[in-house]
Motif scaffolding. Structure first.
Motif, mmCIF file in Angstrom:
data_model
loop_
_atom_site.group_PDB
_atom_site.id
_atom_site.type_symbol
_atom_site.label_atom_id
_atom_site.label_comp_id
_atom_site.label_asym_id
_atom_site.label_seq_id
_atom_site.Cartn_x
_atom_site.Cartn_y
_atom_site.Cartn_z
ATOM 1 N N UNK A 69 43.625 36.226 31.979
ATOM 2 C CA UNK A 69 42.974 34.826 31.726
ATOM 3 C C UNK A 69 41.669 34.689 32.634
ATOM 4 N N UNK A 70 41.595 35.270 33.951
ATOM 5 C CA UNK A 70 40.615 35.107 34.829
ATOM 6 C C UNK A 70 39.388 35.787 33.998
ATOM 7 N N UNK A 71 39.611 36.935 33.367
ATOM 8 C CA UNK A 71 38.607 37.884 32.934
ATOM 9 C C UNK A 71 38.018 37.173 31.593
ATOM 10 N N UNK A 72 38.803 36.406 30.795
ATOM 11 C CA UNK A 72 38.562 35.829 29.449
ATOM 12 C C UNK A 72 37.877 34.530 30.053
ATOM 13 N N UNK A 73 38.079 33.751 31.061
ATOM 14 C CA UNK A 73 37.439 32.740 31.628
ATOM 15 C C UNK A 73 35.966 33.074 32.423
ATOM 16 N N UNK A 74 36.179 34.219 33.009
ATOM 17 C CA UNK A 74 34.866 34.689 33.776
ATOM 18 C C UNK A 74 35.007 34.416 35.385
ATOM 19 N N UNK A 75 36.104 34.123 35.885
ATOM 20 C CA UNK A 75 36.179 33.712 37.099
ATOM 21 C C UNK A 75 36.948 35.023 38.166
ATOM 22 N N UNK A 76 36.753 35.014 39.038
ATOM 23 C CA UNK A 76 37.606 35.839 39.829
ATOM 24 C C UNK A 76 38.915 35.632 39.917
ATOM 25 N N UNK A 77 39.694 36.757 40.245
ATOM 26 C CA UNK A 77 41.127 36.775 40.663
ATOM 27 C C UNK A 77 41.492 37.995 41.068
ATOM 28 N N UNK A 78 41.080 38.365 42.453
ATOM 29 C CA UNK A 78 41.418 39.388 43.077
ATOM 30 C C UNK A 78 42.490 39.266 44.137
ATOM 31 N N UNK A 79 42.708 38.020 44.662
ATOM 32 C CA UNK A 79 43.716 37.508 45.641
ATOM 33 C C UNK A 79 44.750 36.699 45.044
ATOM 34 N N UNK A 80 45.974 37.201 44.610
ATOM 35 C CA UNK A 80 46.927 36.934 43.858
ATOM 36 C C UNK A 80 48.008 37.145 44.632
ATOM 37 N N UNK A 81 48.841 36.301 45.064
ATOM 38 C CA UNK A 81 50.239 36.481 45.878
ATOM 39 C C UNK A 81 51.275 35.635 45.096
#
Length: 100
Positions: A69-81
């Motif tokens: 989802x984040x890649x499709x939007x173009x935003x970061x998502x490295x810190x997921x818990x």
């Protein structure tokens, strides 16, 4: 779906950039990925560098769905818990109560 917290530090220069990303995020989540990702809420924070960051609450099938989802939007998502439990002492304030 499980509940997750995503931290996106210093991801946007200003609120206008954040609002544009939010609109795109909602559209993609609702129209392209509604069976995999559901955006619940975000808390917007001003980072020490002056940029905008967020702490987002999502429901998702898995971490890969959030990353996609984040890649499709173009935003970061490295810190997921993953969220283990929720403790609510008070409901989130609304209106002027959240204004800084």
């Amino acid at each position: 779906m499980d509940l997750y917290v995503i931290r996106r530090p210093s991801a946007w220069a200003n609120l206008q950039e954040l609002e544009a990303a939010g609109a795109k995020s909602a559209r993609i989540g609702d129209t392209e990925m509604s069976d995999r990702v559901r955006w619940i809420r975000s808390y917007v924070v001003r980072e020490p560098d002056g940029r905008m960051g967020t702490v987002c609450i999502y429901q998702a099938r898995d971490v890969d769905s959030i990353v996609d989802h984040a890649a499709r939007v173009g935003m970061p998502a490295e810190n997921i818990v993953p969220v283990v439990d929720t403790v609510i002492v008070r409901a989130d304030p609304v209106g002027d109560a959240v204004a800084a």
